[in-house]
Scaffold this motif. Structure first.
Motif, short mmCIF file in Angstrom:
data_model
loop_
_atom_site.label_atom_id
_atom_site.label_comp_id
_atom_site.label_asym_id
_atom_site.label_seq_id
_atom_site.Cartn_x
_atom_site.Cartn_y
_atom_site.Cartn_z
N SER A 1 0.82 -1.22 0.00
CA SER A 1 0.00 0.00 0.00
C SER A 1 0.85 1.26 0.00
CB SER A 1 -0.96 0.00 1.19
OG SER A 1 -0.26 0.28 2.39
N GLN A 2 2.17 1.11 0.13
CA GLN A 2 3.04 2.30 0.03
C GLN A 2 2.88 3.00 -1.31
OE1 GLN A 2 7.22 1.85 1.84
NE2 GLN A 2 6.53 -0.24 1.41
N ILE A 3 2.37 2.27 -2.27
CA ILE A 3 2.15 2.85 -3.59
C ILE A 3 1.19 4.05 -3.48
CG2 ILE A 3 0.20 1.44 -4.40
CD1 ILE A 3 2.20 1.01 -6.94
N GLU A 4 0.35 4.02 -2.45
CA GLU A 4 -0.49 5.19 -2.15
C GLU A 4 0.03 5.99 -0.96
OE1 GLU A 4 -4.74 4.68 -1.64
OE2 GLU A 4 -4.95 6.69 -0.79
N SER A 5 0.52 5.31 0.08
CA SER A 5 0.80 6.02 1.34
C SER A 5 2.03 6.90 1.27
CB SER A 5 0.91 5.04 2.50
OG SER A 5 2.03 4.21 2.33
N SER A 6 2.93 6.63 0.31
CA SER A 6 4.10 7.50 0.15
C SER A 6 4.24 7.89 -1.32
CB SER A 6 5.37 6.81 0.63
OG SER A 6 6.49 7.53 0.16
N LYS A 7 4.08 9.18 -1.57
CA LYS A 7 4.19 9.63 -2.96
C LYS A 7 5.63 9.43 -3.47
CE LYS A 7 0.20 12.58 -3.00
NZ LYS A 7 -0.84 11.75 -3.57
N PHE A 8 6.59 9.54 -2.54
CA PHE A 8 8.00 9.36 -2.93
C PHE A 8 8.25 7.90 -3.32
CE2 PHE A 8 12.68 9.55 -1.49
CZ PHE A 8 13.10 9.98 -2.74
N ASP B 1 4.29 14.16 1.03
CA ASP B 1 4.66 12.76 0.76
C ASP B 1 3.68 11.78 1.41
OD1 ASP B 1 6.28 10.50 0.02
OD2 ASP B 1 6.95 10.41 2.10
N GLY B 2 3.20 12.12 2.60
CA GLY B 2 2.39 11.17 3.37
C GLY B 2 0.89 11.31 3.12
N ILE B 3 0.12 10.60 3.94
CA ILE B 3 -1.33 10.55 3.77
C ILE B 3 -2.01 11.76 4.39
CG2 ILE B 3 -3.31 9.28 4.73
CD1 ILE B 3 -2.33 8.17 2.15
N THR B 4 -2.86 12.42 3.60
CA THR B 4 -3.51 13.65 4.08
C THR B 4 -5.01 13.62 3.81
OG1 THR B 4 -3.12 14.64 1.93
CG2 THR B 4 -1.46 15.10 3.63
N GLY B 5 -5.53 12.46 3.57
CA GLY B 5 -6.97 12.35 3.28
C GLY B 5 -7.36 13.09 2.01
N GLY B 6 -6.48 13.05 1.03
CA GLY B 6 -6.80 13.65 -0.28
C GLY B 6 -6.56 15.15 -0.35
N LYS B 7 -6.02 15.76 0.73
CA LYS B 7 -5.88 17.22 0.73
C LYS B 7 -4.47 17.69 0.43
CE LYS B 7 -9.61 18.19 3.95
NZ LYS B 7 -9.88 17.86 5.32
N GLY B 8 -3.52 16.78 0.37
CA GLY B 8 -2.12 17.17 0.37
C GLY B 8 -1.50 17.58 -0.94
N VAL B 9 -2.33 17.96 -1.92
CA VAL B 9 -1.77 18.41 -3.20
C VAL B 9 -2.19 19.86 -3.43
CG1 VAL B 9 -1.79 18.06 -5.70
CG2 VAL B 9 -1.86 16.10 -4.16
N ILE B 10 -1.19 20.72 -3.64
CA ILE B 10 -1.53 22.12 -3.92
C ILE B 10 -0.91 22.50 -5.26
CG2 ILE B 10 -1.36 24.52 -3.13
CD1 ILE B 10 -1.28 23.50 -0.30
N ILE B 11 -1.75 23.11 -6.10
CA ILE B 11 -1.26 23.54 -7.42
C ILE B 11 -1.20 25.06 -7.39
CG2 ILE B 11 -1.75 23.54 -9.90
CD1 ILE B 11 -3.15 20.79 -9.38
N SER B 12 -0.01 25.61 -7.64
CA SER B 12 0.15 27.06 -7.52
C SER B 12 0.59 27.66 -8.85
CB SER B 12 1.18 27.37 -6.44
OG SER B 12 1.35 28.76 -6.37
N THR B 13 0.00 28.82 -9.15
CA THR B 13 0.37 29.51 -10.39
C THR B 13 1.23 30.74 -10.09
OG1 THR B 13 -1.74 30.64 -10.19
CG2 THR B 13 -1.65 28.83 -11.76
N ASN B 14 1.78 30.79 -8.86
CA ASN B 14 2.50 31.96 -8.43
C ASN B 14 3.72 31.53 -7.62
OD1 ASN B 14 3.13 33.92 -6.29
ND2 ASN B 14 1.46 35.11 -7.20
#
Ligand code: AMP
Ligand code: GLY
Length: 421
Positions: free
Chosen positions: A99-106, A147-160
């Motif tokens: 399950s590390q394939i999901e639990s660690s993005k690295f 890198d870790g589990i954030t319940g789907g919130k841990g991705v931020i896309i920034s244009t600045n």
């Protein structure tokens, strides 16, 4: 057979509803379930949290559960599959290690690179200075991932650039995503359309489910915050036969055989979030070690095969002997939420207007609901999911919204643009 489904969302209601239709199933338990699973014929809720693994093992042993199917990632990542297997129980899902394939993005990114599976170029950081230097060398928008589990919130896309620098500081130095955000991935932005490609795996054999897509953003026209999913549809029309074959050949087979080669055998559902670029080439955005929510709702209404038989075959390594039959009509799911989701929202609001009769073409799956006597009340961000099936995509949309309009609670919110168009 006695079946146990773990979780309390719309995905788990859909799984329980489908499992209860199996001729193999004597009873379907859901731990902990919701008001929808409580009322579902042939289904019984069990008051154990999905992360209370010891109690789940004890319950499964006491009840002599024949097959357990897990909904959410958390118990999987905590190692529920290893614990169930240790005591000889059948459970369909990946081990903690797989399950590390999901639990660690690295972990996931390194694995993808080792096996030449296409994904966004990235770098991994645990310190602010090199991360900021890197941000200044790559084109906008910039994708920053915990890198870790954030319940789907841990991705931020920034244009600045300045904003991206602050996000990096808040993650590594501050407490933006707690421990999960102390290690980060910064990667290039991939352009294209996202599809959900979910397969069943028994270690060596792979059985793909029908294609699907979800609507990730909170607002109409894909605007605003990322959510768990505000709706879904199946099939994903964008996936032509050629793209499908490319996804299998370039992503799914190398992933499953790569895990096997690395002595980290993958079993269970594997959800690949895939971007199809303008040339029709698939690239991996992420993997989840479970089914999608609300993709599962659209898939279960189309599934003609027996989910119990399939998951049992997954546990017994006989998936190569199975075929999956799908209803060739389209399915659509519309999620009704509590206003404020995915941030702060209010629970305990009375839900009115839930249809009393059942439909032949639609099903209302419960997610964040509970019962107070006979009264349904809200108990979560995503509250209900209206799932419907039809040959005609316009009719599908019309029907989903007609049902939605008949349901009411004080702070109800849903997108107005879910559907095929
Ligand atoms: P993840 O948790 O990695 O699935 O990311 C959440 C969402 O952010 C994805 O479903 C995409 O919509 C978006 N996303 C993540 N990574 C990228 C990327 N490299 N390029 C474009 N969009 C991305
Ligand atoms: N609908 C997206 C997910 O289940 O992760």
């Amino acid at each position: 057979m006695k079946i146990l489904i773990i979780g309390n969302g719309g995905r788990e209601h859909a799984l329980a509803w489908k499992a209860a239709q199996s001729p193999l199933a004597d009873i379907v338990f859901v731990a902990p379930g919701n008001a929808g699973t409580f009322l579902e014929p042939g289904v019984q809720n069990v008051d154990i949290s999905s992360t209370d693994i010891n109690s789940l093992v004890n319950f499964a042993l006491k009840e002599k559960i024949d097959l357990t199917i897990i909904g959410p990632e958390k118990p999987i990542i905590m190692g529920i599959v290893d614990k169930f297997r240790d005591v000889g129980l059948n459970i369909f899902g990946p081990t903690k290690s797989a399950s590390q394939i999901e639990s660690s993005k690295f972990f996931c990114k390194k694995f993808l690179s080792r096996h030449n599976i296409s994904s966004a170029n990235y770098k991994y950081f645990t310190e602010i200075k090199p991360a900021i230097s890197y941000i200044n060398t790559i084109p906008l928008p910039i994708v920053i991932k915990a890198d870790g589990i954030t319940g789907g919130k841990g991705v931020i896309i920034s244009t600045n650039i300045k904003e991206a620098e602050n996000i990096v500081k808040n993650m590594i130095q501050g407490n933006l995503f707690g421990d999960a955000g102390k290690r980060i991935i910064i990667e290039e932005f991939l352009y294209g359309e996202e599809v959900s490609f979910i397969v069943m795996v028994d270690g060596k054999n792979i059985l793909p489910l029908a294609t699907s897509q979800d609507y990730k953003r909170i607002g109409n026209n894909d605007t605003g915050l990322n959510t768990g999913g505000m709706g879904s549809r199946s099939p994903a029309l964008l996936v032509t036969a050629k793209i499908y074959q490319n996804i299998m050949d370039l992503i799914i087979y190398p992933t499953i055989f790569g895990m096997l080669l690395e002595d980290n055998m993958y079993t269970g559902f594997l959800y690949a979030g895939i971007i199809i670029n303008e040339l029709g080439q698939p690239q991996v955005i992420e993997f989840n070690c479970r089914l999608g929510d609300p993709e599962t709702q659209s898939l279960m209404i189309r599934l003609k095969s027996d989910i119990v038989d399939l998951c049992f075959a997954g546990c017994n390594k006989t998936l190569s002997k199975k075929f999956i039959n799908w209803d060739n009509r389209y399915a659509l799911s519309l999620v009704l939420t509590s206003k404020g989701y995915p941030s702060y929202y209010i629970n305990d609001e009375k839900i009115y207007g839930l249809p009393k009769k059942s439909f032949s073409h639609s099903k209302i799956f419960h997610a964040g609901t509970s019962l107070n006597g006979n009264q349904f009340i809200t108990n979560g961000g995503r509250v209900l999911c209206i799932t419907t099936i039809d040959r005609n995509t316009k009719m599908l949309q019309k029907r989903a919204y007609k049902i939605a309009k008949s349901i009411y609670w004080k702070n109800i919110y849903y997108r107005n643009d879910i559907g095929y168009c």
